[in-house]
Each structure stands twice: as structure tokens, then as C-alpha cells.
Design a protein around this motif. Structure first.
Motif, PDB file in Angstrom:
ATOM      1  N   LYS A 147       0.812  -1.220   0.000  1.00 10.65           N
ATOM      2  CA  LYS A 147       0.000   0.000   0.000  1.00 10.65           C
ATOM      3  C   LYS A 147       0.848   1.274   0.000  1.00 10.65           C
ATOM      4  O   LYS A 147       0.479   2.279  -0.599  1.00 10.65           O
ATOM      5  N   VAL A 148       1.990   1.199   0.689  1.00 15.31           N
ATOM      6  CA  VAL A 148       2.762   2.417   0.966  1.00 15.31           C
ATOM      7  C   VAL A 148       3.941   2.636   0.016  1.00 15.31           C
ATOM      8  O   VAL A 148       4.176   3.754  -0.460  1.00 15.31           O
ATOM      9  N   LEU A 149       4.698   1.584  -0.272  1.00  9.85           N
ATOM     10  CA  LEU A 149       5.936   1.752  -1.035  1.00  9.85           C
ATOM     11  C   LEU A 149       5.727   2.337  -2.435  1.00  9.85           C
ATOM     12  O   LEU A 149       6.500   3.211  -2.855  1.00  9.85           O
ATOM     13  N   PRO A 150       4.710   1.917  -3.186  1.00  9.42           N
ATOM     14  CA  PRO A 150       4.532   2.518  -4.515  1.00  9.42           C
ATOM     15  C   PRO A 150       4.357   4.037  -4.470  1.00  9.42           C
ATOM     16  O   PRO A 150       4.848   4.750  -5.361  1.00  9.42           O
ATOM     17  N   ILE A 151       3.701   4.551  -3.445  1.00 15.21           N
ATOM     18  CA  ILE A 151       3.516   6.014  -3.318  1.00 15.21           C
ATOM     19  C   ILE A 151       4.835   6.669  -2.948  1.00 15.21           C
ATOM     20  O   ILE A 151       5.180   7.736  -3.474  1.00 15.21           O
ATOM     21  N   MET A 152       5.583   6.051  -2.042  1.00 15.40           N
ATOM     22  CA  MET A 152       6.901   6.592  -1.699  1.00 15.40           C
ATOM     23  C   MET A 152       7.794   6.695  -2.937  1.00 15.40           C
ATOM     24  O   MET A 152       8.481   7.703  -3.152  1.00 15.40           O
ATOM     25  N   LEU A 153       7.778   5.662  -3.753  1.00 14.39           N
ATOM     26  CA  LEU A 153       8.658   5.622  -4.928  1.00 14.39           C
ATOM     27  C   LEU A 153       8.329   6.708  -5.947  1.00 14.39           C
ATOM     28  O   LEU A 153       9.211   7.196  -6.659  1.00 14.39           O
ATOM     29  N   LYS A 154       7.061   7.116  -6.016  1.00 17.72           N
ATOM     30  CA  LYS A 154       6.664   8.161  -6.958  1.00 17.72           C
ATOM     31  C   LYS A 154       7.336   9.496  -6.651  1.00 17.72           C
ATOM     32  O   LYS A 154       7.492  10.344  -7.530  1.00 17.72           O
ATOM     33  N   ALA A 155       7.728   9.696  -5.382  1.00 13.05           N
ATOM     34  CA  ALA A 155       8.298  10.989  -4.974  1.00 13.05           C
ATOM     35  C   ALA A 155       9.755  11.157  -5.382  1.00 13.05           C
ATOM     36  O   ALA A 155      10.275  12.283  -5.380  1.00 13.05           O
ATOM     37  N   ILE A 156      10.409  10.092  -5.769  1.00 15.59           N
ATOM     38  CA  ILE A 156      11.861  10.135  -5.992  1.00 15.59           C
ATOM     39  C   ILE A 156      12.258  11.150  -7.054  1.00 15.59           C
ATOM     40  O   ILE A 156      13.219  11.917  -6.873  1.00 15.59           O
ATOM     41  N   ASP A 157      11.563  11.209  -8.159  1.00 21.70           N
ATOM     42  CA  ASP A 157      11.952  12.078  -9.279  1.00 21.70           C
ATOM     43  C   ASP A 157      11.904  13.557  -8.925  1.00 21.70           C
ATOM     44  O   ASP A 157      12.536  14.380  -9.603  1.00 21.70           O
ATOM     45  N   ASP A 158      11.175  13.915  -7.872  1.00 25.44           N
ATOM     46  CA  ASP A 158      11.082  15.323  -7.462  1.00 25.44           C
ATOM     47  C   ASP A 158      12.260  15.765  -6.609  1.00 25.44           C
ATOM     48  O   ASP A 158      12.351  16.939  -6.243  1.00 25.44           O
TER      49      ASP A 158
END
Length: 372
Positions: free
Chosen positions: A203-214
Motif C-alpha cells: 500500500k505504501v511503497l509505490p507512493i513513496m517511490l513516486k516521490a523520488i523524481d522530485d
């Protein structure tokens, strides 16, 4: 004396292992049989069942795996009877351990509970059961002593065992850690701690990973829990520029500039290492809806609960999304004043938790009580 210790997750394994170490200092003839993990086994305990086979998270998940859970309870009771310990020590893990406590009490065996169930959050009536079946309760959060006092039950506040683990760590060399794991020494580290259970990670890791490019000026490192197969986390990472480091969470936090942390003990752990963090939680829809209706606390992170105010931002369920996560992470990486305020609160948190002798204190109280 013979001790039977039950811990049902990674944090319990850590704290129970430190407790075993200290009990051996007070009781030279101590023997241990346990449900727990590698750390307890390393301290000489005979491991009956590993916590990775016991971790079921959330209301819906527990119901789905009820047959397995009931089978484990039945097996545990039989094993205790065959072992005939002088004392049973229960470490957190309330759904399982309180059932075992009732049974053990009926057998005339001493019952000690280290790390109280969070009955102050929900199921407060469980205190009535605890008073009947637990000979002595050792609590690790300062407000818990007053909570139990309100139920006319005297407990021992021993301080938080995370401080034992942190203070007892070996001398840390950041450069050696960077070199060992082939990290970039020129970029600050943002630690990602997505949890130890597959249900929460999904539930959590995919959302965390989306932030990396910023955050191109930082390197993101995932702290992998010891019970997880490496292939599981790798399946989420894909082509993202992020590394996974296993079994080095404390060294990762010692090296980190900021962190994204799934709600749980890790939120407190991160704060005690002085790392500004954003707390993340997202459960199954059914489990969350049930929890929202039965849990009576203002915060979900231990940091905020202990401080009784919003020290670290909590992004829960629908609030945990890409936009909010990026915004909150910028507040603790770019905003120097925001970081400074959080660090000041972390210093106060250390003071409240009564500094770093929980295992030693609890071990002495248990052994002295047994000798009586």
C-alpha cells in the motif's frame, strides 16, 4: 530458571533479545525457549517458531488467517506445558499473547508482560483481563503508567528499549557504511522504511517511490526488513534510481538526512536517531474503516502520542498521495526552520523516555521477583 518468551514481530525480537542478554547477567542458570527471531536465537534461546510465520496485519487479514492463528495458539499452549517454564515473558503482540497469558495463569506459571499492549488506543476493557492474568506489567511509554493507574493497576515504567538498542550499538563510521553499500557520498540520504509486512508495503511503497523524481539532489535508500525476501522489494523498485539495503536499518538512519516511514515502532526509532520524518500509513479499506471507528487516539505515530502534539506529519489513508508526500518531504529537507523545530522536539522526546536502561531494569525486576 527456565523462561519461555513470546515475541511476534521484528521489533519484539530485538527487544526480547536484549532482555534475554540482561536476564543471563542476573540469572546464571537461565534457560530460554522462545517464539521470536534470529536475534533471540543468537542469545541462546531455543527458537520454536519464527515471527515471519506469525505476522498478520489488520482486521481483515486476521480474519482471513484465523485458522492458522488458532492453530498456532493451540500449539504454543501444548509446547509450554511440555517445557514447564518457571516464567512466561510476553512481548507486545497482544492478540496472541493475552490468550496465552490466560492459559499460563491457569497452569500456575508466573506471567510477565514486557511492552504493554496498546490498550489505551482501543479495547480499554482488556485491562480487566490483564489485571487477572498478568503478574507484572512493564510499560515503555511514560503515559502508560498513569493510564493503568486509572484502572487501579500498578505497573512498572522502565523506559523505552529502543534507547537500549541505539545506545548499545557499535561505533558507527558513516564513510565505511557508504563505501560498503556503494552509495554516493556527495548526496544526502533519504531513508525509506516501508514496513516489515507485505500488506503494508504493497500500500505504501509505490507512493513513496513516486516521490523520488522530485528530489534529484538526494539519494533514496530503502531499508529492507530482515524477514522479507529480497525479490519482494525489488519487484516494486523496477527502474527507479533507488537502492535496497537489508538488516542495516540503524546504520541507515544514522546516515540519513530525512526519512519516509510507515507508521509503527520505526517512527519512534527514526526520531530517536534525530532524523526528520514523514509518517505514512495506508491499510486495506475494510481494516481502515473498522479501525477508524474503534481506535480512540489523536495520532497514529508514537512520536506524536508521547509528545501529545503533532511533531511529525502523519499522512493517513487518503491523505497519503504523491502530492502531499512531496510537499511534506520538502518541508523537512528544504525548510531549515521546520527541521530545527522538529529536532528540538526530538531532544525533548529523549528526555521523556528515561534513557536507555529498559532491558537491564526489566531483567532485574523479573529475576528479583522470581527469587522471592
Amino acid at each position: 530458571m527456565k523462561y519461555y518468551i513470546i515475541a511476534g514481530e521484528a521489533s519484539g525480537d530485538l527487544h526480547a533479545s536484549n532482555l534475554i542478554k540482561e536476564i543471563k547477567e542476573n540469572d546464571q542458570q537461565a534457560e530460554f525457549r522462545c517464539w521470536g527471531g534470529d536475534l533471540m536465537e543468537a542469545q541462546g534461546a531455543k527458537l520454536v517458531k519464527h515471527y515471519r510465520d506469525l505476522a498478520f496485519m489488520g482486521f481483515a487479514e486476521v480474519i482471513t488467517n484465523l485458522r492458522t492463528i488458532l492453530g498456532n495458539i493451540s500449539f504454543c499452549k501444548k509446547d509450554i506445558v511440555e517445557y514447564q517454564p518457571d516464567a512466561v515473558i510476553l512481548v507486545d503482540y497482544p492478540g496472541f499473547n493475552l490468550r496465552i497469558a490466560s492459559f499460563v495463569k491457569e497452569q500456575g506459571i508466573k506471567v510477565y508482560y514486557y511492552i504493554s499492549p496498546q490498550v489505551w488506543a482501543w479495547k480499554k476493557n482488556r485491562v480487566k483481563t490483564i489485571k487477572k492474568v498478568v503478574d507484572r506489567m512493564f510499560v515503555i511509554l511514560p503515559f502508560e503508567k498513569d493510564f493503568y493507574k486509572g484502572w487501579n493497576y500498578d505497573v512498572d515504567f522502565v523506559g523505552h528499549p529502543l534507547l537500549d538498542a541505539i545506545n548499545g550499538g557499535s561505533t558507527f563510521n558513516r564513510d565505511a557504511f557508504i563505501e560498503k553499500n556503494q552509495l554516493d557520498n556527495s548526496k544526502p540520504i533519504i531513508a525509506m522504511l516501508p514496513g516489515s509486512r507485505k500488506q503494508e508495503i504493497s500500500k505504501v511503497l509505490p507512493i513513496m517511490l513516486k516521490a523520488i523524481d522530485d528530489f534529484p539532489d538526494y539519494q533514496f535508500i530503502i531499508g529492507g526488513a530482515p524477514a522479507l525476501p529480497e525479490s519482494y522489494l525489488e519487484s516494486y523498485v523496477g527502474q527507479k534510481n533507488v537502492k535496497i539495503i537489508y538488516n542495516q536499518t540503524h546504520d541507515l538512519l544514522r546516515s540519513a538526512y530525512a526519512a519516509l516511514v510507515t507508521s509503527g515502532t520505526a517512527t519512534l526509532e527514526t526520531a530517536l536517531f534525530g532524523v526528520p520524518e514523514v509518517v505514512c500509513y495506508k491499510g486495506s479499506y475494510i481494516s481502515y474503516q473498522i479501525a477508524k471507528r474503534v481506535i480512540s487516539i489523536d495520532y497514529i505515530s508514537l512520536v506524536n502520542l508521547i509528545m501529545d502534539k503533532m511533531v511529525v506529519k502523519e499522512l493517513i489513508q487518503g491523505d497519503l498521495n504523491y502530492k502531499n508526500l512531496v510537499g511534506e518531504l520538502k518541508k523537512i529537507t528544504v525548510d531549515e526552520q521546520g527541521r530545527a523545530n522538529m529536532m528540538k522536539d526530538f531532544d525533548e522526546l529523549h528526555t521523556k523516555l528515561k534513557g536507555g536502561t529498559a532491558s537491564k531494569t526489566t531483567a532485574k525486576l523479573i529475576v528479583d521477583d522470581m527469587k522471592k
